[in-house]
Design a protein around this motif. Sequence first.
Motif, PDB file in Angstrom:
ATOM      1  N   ASP A  27      38.499  54.365  41.404  1.00  0.00           N
ATOM      2  CA  ASP A  27      38.552  52.984  40.897  1.00  0.00           C
ATOM      3  C   ASP A  27      38.212  52.970  39.409  1.00  0.00           C
ATOM      4  O   ASP A  27      37.268  53.612  38.982  1.00  0.00           O
ATOM      5  CB  ASP A  27      37.537  52.104  41.637  1.00  0.00           C
ATOM      6  CG  ASP A  27      37.963  51.857  43.079  1.00  0.00           C
ATOM      7  OD1 ASP A  27      38.937  52.496  43.517  1.00  0.00           O
ATOM      8  OD2 ASP A  27      37.313  51.049  43.743  1.00  0.00           O
TER       9      ASP A  27
ATOM     10  N   TYR B 108      43.299  53.245  41.676  1.00  0.00           N
ATOM     11  CA  TYR B 108      43.045  51.836  41.990  1.00  0.00           C
ATOM     12  C   TYR B 108      42.351  51.253  40.765  1.00  0.00           C
ATOM     13  O   TYR B 108      41.319  51.752  40.336  1.00  0.00           O
ATOM     14  CB  TYR B 108      42.147  51.749  43.223  1.00  0.00           C
ATOM     15  CG  TYR B 108      42.238  50.421  43.923  1.00  0.00           C
ATOM     16  CD1 TYR B 108      43.134  50.231  44.966  1.00  0.00           C
ATOM     17  CD2 TYR B 108      41.444  49.351  43.524  1.00  0.00           C
ATOM     18  CE1 TYR B 108      43.239  49.006  45.604  1.00  0.00           C
ATOM     19  CE2 TYR B 108      41.543  48.123  44.167  1.00  0.00           C
ATOM     20  CZ  TYR B 108      42.439  47.958  45.206  1.00  0.00           C
ATOM     21  OH  TYR B 108      42.544  46.741  45.839  1.00  0.00           O
TER      22      TYR B 108
ATOM     23  N   PRO C   2      43.102  43.260  40.924  1.00  0.00           N
ATOM     24  CA  PRO C   2      43.218  44.569  41.586  1.00  0.00           C
ATOM     25  C   PRO C   2      44.673  45.048  41.686  1.00  0.00           C
ATOM     26  O   PRO C   2      45.509  44.357  42.247  1.00  0.00           O
ATOM     27  CB  PRO C   2      42.642  44.302  42.980  1.00  0.00           C
ATOM     28  CG  PRO C   2      42.877  42.842  43.224  1.00  0.00           C
ATOM     29  CD  PRO C   2      42.928  42.149  41.882  1.00  0.00           C
TER      30      PRO C   2
ATOM     31  N   ILE D 243      47.307  48.875  41.743  1.00  0.00           N
ATOM     32  CA  ILE D 243      47.361  50.314  42.003  1.00  0.00           C
ATOM     33  C   ILE D 243      48.421  50.927  41.094  1.00  0.00           C
ATOM     34  O   ILE D 243      49.511  50.354  40.952  1.00  0.00           O
ATOM     35  CB  ILE D 243      47.710  50.574  43.485  1.00  0.00           C
ATOM     36  CG1 ILE D 243      46.592  50.028  44.377  1.00  0.00           C
ATOM     37  CG2 ILE D 243      47.920  52.052  43.763  1.00  0.00           C
ATOM     38  CD1 ILE D 243      47.046  49.558  45.719  1.00  0.00           C
TER      39      ILE D 243
ATOM     40  N   LEU E 116      43.919  53.664  52.027  1.00  0.00           N
ATOM     41  CA  LEU E 116      44.516  52.662  51.133  1.00  0.00           C
ATOM     42  C   LEU E 116      45.249  51.596  51.959  1.00  0.00           C
ATOM     43  O   LEU E 116      45.181  50.404  51.658  1.00  0.00           O
ATOM     44  CB  LEU E 116      45.474  53.359  50.149  1.00  0.00           C
ATOM     45  CG  LEU E 116      46.058  52.523  49.021  1.00  0.00           C
ATOM     46  CD1 LEU E 116      44.997  51.770  48.243  1.00  0.00           C
ATOM     47  CD2 LEU E 116      46.869  53.412  48.061  1.00  0.00           C
TER      48      LEU E 116
ATOM     49  N   GLN F 245      42.785  49.250  53.335  1.00  0.00           N
ATOM     50  CA  GLN F 245      42.304  48.369  52.271  1.00  0.00           C
ATOM     51  C   GLN F 245      43.304  47.235  52.012  1.00  0.00           C
ATOM     52  O   GLN F 245      42.930  46.075  51.856  1.00  0.00           O
ATOM     53  CB  GLN F 245      42.094  49.195  51.000  1.00  0.00           C
ATOM     54  CG  GLN F 245      41.391  48.452  49.897  1.00  0.00           C
ATOM     55  CD  GLN F 245      41.058  49.359  48.714  1.00  0.00           C
ATOM     56  OE1 GLN F 245      41.234  50.568  48.774  1.00  0.00           O
ATOM     57  NE2 GLN F 245      40.582  48.767  47.633  1.00  0.00           N
TER      58      GLN F 245
END
Lengths: 183, 280
Positions: free
Chosen positions: A2, A22, A160, A162, B43, B46
Amino acid sequence: MDKKISMPLSKEDALSLNCGDYVYLTGTIYTARDAAHKRMYEALRKGEALPIDIKGQTIYYMGPSPAREGRPIGSAGPTTASRMDKYAPELLDLGLIGMIGKGKRTQEVKDAMIRNGAVYFAAVGGAGALLSKCIISSEVVAYDDLGTEAIRKLEVKDLPVIVVIDHTGKDLYIESQKQYREE
Amino acid sequence: MREIDSKIITETLSEMCIEANHYLTPDMEKALDNAEKSEISPLGKQVLGQLKENLRIAGSDTIPICQDTGMAVVFAEVGQDVHITGGTLTDAINEGVRKGYTEGFLRKSVVGDPLERVNTGDNTPAVIHYDIVPGDGLKLTLAPKGFGSENMSRIFMLKPAEGIEGVKNAVLTAVNDAGPNACPPMVVGVGIGGTFEKAALLSKKALLRPAGEHSDIPYVKELEEELLTRINKSGIGPGGLGGRITAMAVNVLTYPTHIAGLPVAVNICCHVNRHSVREL
């Protein structure tokens, strides 16, 4: 891993991000989707300037639902990026450094990303209510007549996302599907 | 002959637009819960957690589940002993969509002409499918359809000789090509048989069946189960980011067809498989 990243995205940060990271984005980004891209493309064909300086900026492929009173924006999740594939390489060559959307990109887009050190992030599709909570302010800066498709300047906090395609062209969709595929 | 005031239809449709865009039906909530429990990719898990949190926020803060609040697809089952007063049924439905999308702060996603592409500004017109049925009732089903998944839907005009294996390949091809674009985990509606347009309509209607319920026809139920298992071996996963839960349900509807044909339509829906049903 992260990571917290400030927007606009610096060249160094863009090059440091890897496929699968992430990331929480904080700062300024812009929205544009189909109709705004078409208009920008037509402006460039006519030799006109773009309505925003996209150099070093990130575009979120998103058209929000209307804001209720007292709120900056309505539901605000990503739209399918592939519809912008026709336009993205030219914008990347003009300095666009980041894109946020969902779904696959063409090899032409990946090549332009590699050429320019750019990043493609995915936000979770269909999580528009959740993602709207990370948007602090929203202001229409161009093409107001396009309604939800206008270009907006957003201030986001810990949005958030990715990293799906990094500056080397590595693609998380391809890698992860291979990992979980069963025959 | 029973009379129904068109104003009641408009009011009802308006409420349905707002309801469907903020709350999923219990079967879909349960399907997401099960998906989160079964997913093995961290993932993926999540992403599913975010989708559940998204649903909670949508309901508690009145924010549409997805910003793509869809094109309004309406199935109207009209009893043949019903008379609509005060205007036409089509106008009443479109007025309901106009009202619901405006008053409910829903996104206006409809352009008036597919090539000129000017937004109509009120999400009308709806796509309306009428069925005339016995009795004096009026059943309205609203299914707002987002286009991330609609764009990944397909129709295949197979040869009869391709049989059930051809059908399976068609569905798996459509799902694989859709991948992350269709916002997995998906619900897959399949229409087999009829004509070109009948198959497409069946595949849309198939999405209305609650997730977890199967066809009454034994071989169709088996087909649904096998397709779900095989789709979930694709590795696409939640958000297309890898995992075992690519689809939560496969619903198949069939209809008689021509000796020369085997139409198969695959209507893909994302996890925001919205619908609202009311009987007047």
